[in-house]
Design a protein around this motif. Structure first.
Motif, PDB file in Angstrom:
ATOM      1  N   MET A 175     101.165   5.429   2.191  1.00 58.18           N
ATOM      2  CA  MET A 175     101.195   5.070   0.769  1.00 58.18           C
ATOM      3  C   MET A 175      99.786   4.989   0.197  1.00 58.18           C
ATOM      4  O   MET A 175      99.556   5.390  -0.962  1.00 58.18           O
ATOM      5  CB  MET A 175     101.930   3.750   0.560  1.00 58.18           C
ATOM      6  CG  MET A 175     101.979   3.330  -0.901  1.00 58.18           C
ATOM      7  SD  MET A 175     103.038   1.906  -1.210  1.00 58.18           S
ATOM      8  CE  MET A 175     104.658   2.649  -1.025  1.00 58.18           C
TER       9      MET A 175
ATOM     10  N   ASP B  21     108.377  -3.875   1.127  1.00 61.19           N
ATOM     11  CA  ASP B  21     107.393  -3.205   0.274  1.00 61.19           C
ATOM     12  C   ASP B  21     106.332  -4.163  -0.247  1.00 61.19           C
ATOM     13  O   ASP B  21     105.232  -3.729  -0.616  1.00 61.19           O
ATOM     14  CB  ASP B  21     108.083  -2.494  -0.890  1.00 61.19           C
ATOM     15  CG  ASP B  21     108.696  -1.166  -0.475  1.00 61.19           C
ATOM     16  OD1 ASP B  21     108.178  -0.553   0.486  1.00 61.19           O
ATOM     17  OD2 ASP B  21     109.685  -0.740  -1.091  1.00 61.19           O
TER      18      ASP B  21
ATOM     19  N   CYS C  32     102.822  -2.381   0.312  1.00 64.37           N
ATOM     20  CA  CYS C  32     101.955  -2.121  -0.847  1.00 64.37           C
ATOM     21  C   CYS C  32     100.681  -2.960  -0.787  1.00 64.37           C
ATOM     22  O   CYS C  32      99.597  -2.477  -1.141  1.00 64.37           O
ATOM     23  CB  CYS C  32     102.724  -2.377  -2.142  1.00 64.37           C
ATOM     24  SG  CYS C  32     104.048  -1.188  -2.452  1.00 64.37           S
TER      25      CYS C  32
ATOM     26  N   ARG D 293     110.305   0.253  -8.071  1.00 63.97           N
ATOM     27  CA  ARG D 293     111.016   0.253  -6.795  1.00 63.97           C
ATOM     28  C   ARG D 293     112.509   0.091  -7.055  1.00 63.97           C
ATOM     29  O   ARG D 293     112.940  -0.889  -7.643  1.00 63.97           O
ATOM     30  CB  ARG D 293     110.506  -0.901  -5.926  1.00 63.97           C
ATOM     31  CG  ARG D 293     111.178  -1.009  -4.582  1.00 63.97           C
ATOM     32  CD  ARG D 293     110.671  -2.216  -3.822  1.00 63.97           C
ATOM     33  NE  ARG D 293     111.343  -2.310  -2.525  1.00 63.97           N
ATOM     34  CZ  ARG D 293     112.544  -2.858  -2.343  1.00 63.97           C
ATOM     35  NH1 ARG D 293     113.174  -3.381  -3.375  1.00 63.97           N
ATOM     36  NH2 ARG D 293     113.083  -2.883  -1.143  1.00 63.97           N
TER      37      ARG D 293
ATOM     38  N   SER E 229     116.455   1.925  -8.243  1.00 65.74           N
ATOM     39  CA  SER E 229     116.982   2.732  -9.352  1.00 65.74           C
ATOM     40  C   SER E 229     117.002   1.927 -10.639  1.00 65.74           C
ATOM     41  O   SER E 229     117.180   0.712 -10.635  1.00 65.74           O
ATOM     42  CB  SER E 229     118.398   3.219  -9.023  1.00 65.74           C
ATOM     43  OG  SER E 229     119.251   2.110  -8.799  1.00 65.74           O
TER      44      SER E 229
ATOM     45  N   PRO F 195     108.924   6.715 -10.055  1.00 65.53           N
ATOM     46  CA  PRO F 195     109.495   5.972  -8.923  1.00 65.53           C
ATOM     47  C   PRO F 195     108.476   5.760  -7.810  1.00 65.53           C
ATOM     48  O   PRO F 195     107.713   6.672  -7.470  1.00 65.53           O
ATOM     49  CB  PRO F 195     110.651   6.863  -8.461  1.00 65.53           C
ATOM     50  CG  PRO F 195     110.272   8.241  -8.912  1.00 65.53           C
ATOM     51  CD  PRO F 195     109.506   8.064 -10.197  1.00 65.53           C
TER      52      PRO F 195
ATOM     53  N   ASP G 121     109.153   5.561  -4.766  1.00 70.52           N
ATOM     54  CA  ASP G 121     109.531   6.412  -3.638  1.00 70.52           C
ATOM     55  C   ASP G 121     108.776   7.742  -3.618  1.00 70.52           C
ATOM     56  O   ASP G 121     108.610   8.353  -2.559  1.00 70.52           O
ATOM     57  CB  ASP G 121     111.034   6.688  -3.661  1.00 70.52           C
ATOM     58  CG  ASP G 121     111.853   5.485  -3.206  1.00 70.52           C
ATOM     59  OD1 ASP G 121     111.257   4.563  -2.625  1.00 70.52           O
ATOM     60  OD2 ASP G 121     113.072   5.475  -3.430  1.00 70.52           O
ATOM     61  N   SER G 122     108.310   8.201  -4.780  1.00 67.39           N
ATOM     62  CA  SER G 122     107.571   9.465  -4.843  1.00 67.39           C
ATOM     63  C   SER G 122     106.157   9.329  -4.279  1.00 67.39           C
ATOM     64  O   SER G 122     105.454  10.336  -4.144  1.00 67.39           O
ATOM     65  CB  SER G 122     107.501   9.958  -6.285  1.00 67.39           C
ATOM     66  OG  SER G 122     108.795  10.205  -6.802  1.00 67.39           O
TER      67      SER G 122
ATOM     68  N   ARG H  43     105.402   7.413  -1.338  1.00 64.61           N
ATOM     69  CA  ARG H  43     105.408   6.834   0.009  1.00 64.61           C
ATOM     70  C   ARG H  43     104.614   7.686   0.994  1.00 64.61           C
ATOM     71  O   ARG H  43     104.051   7.159   1.946  1.00 64.61           O
ATOM     72  CB  ARG H  43     106.845   6.639   0.502  1.00 64.61           C
ATOM     73  CG  ARG H  43     107.581   5.595  -0.327  1.00 64.61           C
ATOM     74  CD  ARG H  43     108.832   5.104   0.355  1.00 64.61           C
ATOM     75  NE  ARG H  43     109.502   4.112  -0.493  1.00 64.61           N
ATOM     76  CZ  ARG H  43     109.222   2.815  -0.499  1.00 64.61           C
ATOM     77  NH1 ARG H  43     108.270   2.351   0.295  1.00 64.61           N
ATOM     78  NH2 ARG H  43     109.871   1.989  -1.287  1.00 64.61           N
TER      79      ARG H  43
END
Length: 545
Positions: free
Chosen positions: A58, A82, A86, A147, A149, A161, A163-164, A166
């Motif tokens: 990340m 996370d 993070c 983080r 939906s 997002p 998730d893009s 990680r």
């Protein structure tokens, strides 16, 4: 005779502690015990290798967003893995992590995010709407990573997002931080003004982890359990304390009396860090099979405060060996006092100063007071970078508390036989539901209401533990409003823990000749015959997502 807590007991020759960084602390643990469980989040285990590699990957991805060393990155996360990934990713870039209380919204949230100057914000998708409501007041924020939906929300700030970002390259990154570099900003409650960001170095974080571990009953590889949220300094102490020898921290995202012993048993914890009200709630709960099975296996519980009666129940009913409330600290110096694990100190004390600090009690003229006399608690470090480095962007505020080479806590206490006894706290300090609360910021929120002309937020009666909060209000002329209407409005505009229980409308607030509101008088008057009580009205306030 004057006495400092430092000089009150024999002490071996002092040896400076290890200089360290959060990045190296994690890296060493991942290299030494890669497949040992580092964190259990709501029952799901994660190894040191998993957390280290995920944060490496990340870090590389968020670096592409232009995050540089010395810049702030804000997170608004629930308790999830996370929160840790993070945090470590941000620190591996040399950037400064700013975890924000998830109850914050409106001006509470905007003020802190704006103060950091952060260009990047990470948050749970269900908190995104809070940022949309204050977006115009955050001109420096260039991107929000969410983080989970979330339905599409119109925003003047770009949203992508998490998730893009990680990543897939989990190889170690070059070390770019030193022990004296900033790792985080932890915001104070702002009890006498706007919240201030305490500048936390890597070495400070590592040091409080070591201090916490020295005073926690936990062998290598064993588990420490807590339900404190991962934006709180105490919870971060717990995380850092297990990293030194590859032990485990188990974190529950939500406390439940009914599930407490089941969760403890599932985690296999031998020590637990709890909040004040939890000690009594668990002690007074009905019997359950898990508590019976686990009797004596949870060897230590700690937190503040604990009454003598509740301490006795934990010893006798649950078989806890150590039930410790013997500590004192604040964000500026998170764990300044404690006691050795084999020592039983006086029941009501706050422990003795740890090796990393000196501590004294001063009068109003910065002179030491005789032993047993109440005065202001002051402290200073015995080595570099083991307390906060000052308030972010507030040199004047830093200078105001750092006088005559001592940090002035604003808290009152006394020293007897080398033990610190906490006596009182700063004038406008409030504490409710385990949270420190700025009366200044609560008042600013109420002042935004069109019907409010003047307002004072204060505790009622003696402040001896958790506070009951009261708001005393002067309404604008020709405005019709009920106390219940103002209370319901406050529920939508304040963190749940800051919503007052009591509301009173008055024609005027008591003031001194210079126009300053006499809050001590309002506290002393407490609940008057004209005070409205939210609980009596049947209105309950709970945490919202």
């Amino acid at each position: 005779m004057t006495l400092s807590l430092e000089a009150a007991r024999p002490k071996p020759a002092f040896a400076a502690g290890q200089r360290d960084t959060v990045v190296e602390l994690l890296g060493r643990a991942a290299a030494r015990t890669p497949d040992r469980t580092f964190a259990i989040i709501d029952g799901t285990p994660f190894t040191y290798r998993q957390v280290d590699e995920a944060s490496n990957a990340m870090a590389r991805e968020i670096a592409t967003l232009g995050v540089h060393k010395g810049e702030c990155v804000v997170t608004l996360f629930d308790t999830t893995i996370d929160s840790l990934i993070c945090w470590f990713a941000i620190n591996k870039l040399g950037a400064i992590w700013v975890p924000v209380n998830t109850a914050y919204r409106g001006e509470f949230l905007r003020g802190q995010v704006h103060d950091t100057g952060a260009k990047l914000v990470m948050c749970e998708a269900h908190y995104l709407e809070r940022f949309m409501q204050i977006a115009e007041g955050l001109p420096q924020v260039q991107l929000i990573l969410t983080r989970g939906s979330q339905a599409a929300i119109a925003s003047i700030i770009p949203v992508k997002p998490l998730d893009s970002f990680r990543g897939t390259n989990s190889a170690p990154l070059p070390l770019v931080v030193q022990p004296a570099d900033l790792a985080a900003l932890l915001y104070t409650s702002g009890t006498t003004g706007p919240s201030k960001g305490c500048m936390i170095t890597h070495n400070y974080f590592a040091a409080v982890g070591r201090i916490n571990r020295r005073h926690t009953l936990l062998d290598e590889g064993e588990t420490l359990w807590t339900c404190l949220p991962l934006f709180h300094a105490a919870a971060l102490c717990g995380v850092l304390s297990v990293m030194g020898d590859g032990s485990c921290v188990a974190v529950s995202s939500q406390f439940s009396v009914r599930r407490f012993w089941d969760e403890i048993e599932q985690s296999g914890a031998v020590s637990a860090m709890l909040m004040a009200s939890i000690f009594a709630l668990v002690a007074q709960a009905p019997d359950c099979e898990a508590a019976k099975r686990y009797r004596g296996r949870l060897k230590m519980v700690f937190g503040v405060p604990i009454s003598p009666e509740v301490r006795k129940i934990w010893h006798e009913r649950f078989g806890a060996q150590i039930v410790s409330s013997w500590s004192y600290g604040q964000t500026e110096g998170i764990r300044m006092t404690a006691v050795p694990l084999d020592e039983t100190p006086p029941e009501l004390c706050a422990g003795r100063v740890v090796d990393e600090y000196e501590m004294m009690i001063f009068d109003d003229h910065d002179q030491p007071v005789p032993e047993g006399t109440v005065g202001q608690i002051v402290f200073r470090p015995r080595e570099a970078n083991v307390m906060f480095e000052g308030y972010w962007k507030r040199p004047d505020a830093t200078a105001a508390v750092w006088k005559n080479l001592w940090m002035h806590t604003g808290d009152l206490g006394k020293i007897v036989d080398g033990y610190l006894y906490f006596a009182d706290r700063a004038k406008d300090y409030l504490r409710s539901r385990g949270e420190n609360i700025s009366s200044f910021e609560v008042e600013r929120t109420f002042q935004a209401h069109h019907a409010v002309a003047e307002v004072a937020v204060h505790a009622v009666g003696a402040q001896t533990g958790e506070d009951e909060i009261k708001v005393t209000v002067v309404l604008r002329d020709d405005v019709l409003m009920t106390e219940e209407e103002l209370c319901l409005w406050s529920i939508d505009n304040l963190p749940h823990f800051a919503v007052p229980r009591y509301v009173e409308f008055r024609a005027a607030l008591p003031k001194n000749p210079t126009g300053r509101v006499l809050k001590y008088q309002l506290r002393d008057e407490s609940v008057t015959p004209t005070t409205w009580d939210r609980e009596a009205a049947g209105i309950q306030v709970r945490r919202r997502k």
